[in-house]
Design an enzyme around this catalytic site. Sequence first.
Site, short mmCIF file in Angstrom:
data_model
loop_
_atom_site.label_atom_id
_atom_site.label_comp_id
_atom_site.label_asym_id
_atom_site.label_seq_id
_atom_site.Cartn_x
_atom_site.Cartn_y
_atom_site.Cartn_z
CE LYS A 265 6.14 -3.62 -3.70
NZ LYS A 265 6.31 -2.17 -3.49
CD GLN B 9 5.68 0.77 -5.81
OE1 GLN B 9 5.20 -0.17 -5.20
NE2 GLN B 9 6.99 0.94 -5.95
CG ASP C 47 5.90 0.18 2.13
OD1 ASP C 47 6.44 -0.94 1.95
OD2 ASP C 47 5.37 0.84 1.23
#
Length: 290
Positions: free
Chosen positions: A60, A104, A127
């Site tokens: 990412k 994460q 997200d």
Amino acid sequence: MSDSPTAGAVVIDGKAIARAVRNQVAKDAARLSSERGVTPCLAVVLVGDDPGSRIYVTNKEKAAAEAGIATRDHRLPASTTEADLTRLIRSLNDDRQVHGILVQLPLPDQIDTRTVLELVSPNKDVDGFHPLNVGLLHMGRPRFVACTPRGVMEMLRFHEIPLSGRRAVVIGRSNIVGRPMAALLEQANATVSICHSRTADLPGEARSADILVAAIGKARFVRGDWIKPGAVVIDVGINRTDDGKLAGDVHFEEARERAGYITPVPGGVGPMTIAMLLANTILAAEQASA
Ligand code: NAD
């Protein structure tokens, strides 16, 4: 467009579509920089040393850098307390240079995932996991949408696959994939069913689908004879098989014989997820600097 014609289905090239999205993201990042003096910035928080998570985070960050998005890398030990992580997230929420925050998952057991995800500012929630953004999506006013389902919609749009009035079946009801996926398909005027582990006749439900999305987490679970001829088959699953290979939730070789379109694993939905994270970071930077 790099469809590869096969005996049956068109194989949707997620890498190529993701590249197109990332090129657009790079243009948007350059425009924000030249017009508003803003460098979009994504903070990435990784707690612990799960090897899979480390690879995801590195990928990412690399993709962000290539697109002209700055990153702040926060790697914390597995022993980090919820209080420590809370302090970090609050400081990132307050930092005007930071536009997006990615935590994460999974987090270690001593940290309550829900508490942490709800702490991330809804304005930096790239997200799309914060309840405010989930609520907006389900009200038909999407702002930050979870990256994987958003990526699937982008693939369908890229191939100009009609959705209005068609039957879509989503297998899986997670908050990360299945539920937001169903909401997006419904808002595109498909008639949507959500199937799950208690669904009575899963093969029968699947056979009714013009668009079938599998987000289950079981390798090659969806068999070829579950596929309506000509259907669009989107395979979200990423599973490791006993021989160490990656496999989707769909039995690809069987399904491609009947499907009209199909996504491979790897090289299908996976690359789209990262691309949409970058797109969400641009959105966050745009909104913060408007
Ligand atoms: P999850 O475990 O949270 O949810 C799985 C869902 O599948 C559940 O709702 C469950 O009801 C359903 N299910 C389980 N067994 C079933 C059965 N026998 N029959 C019918 N339904 C069943 O998983 P998730 O986070 O939604 O992820 C699903 C898969 O997608 C995993 O393989 C994951 O690795 C993958 N994934 C891929 C990406 C990507 O970028 N491609 C992103 C997120 C998740």
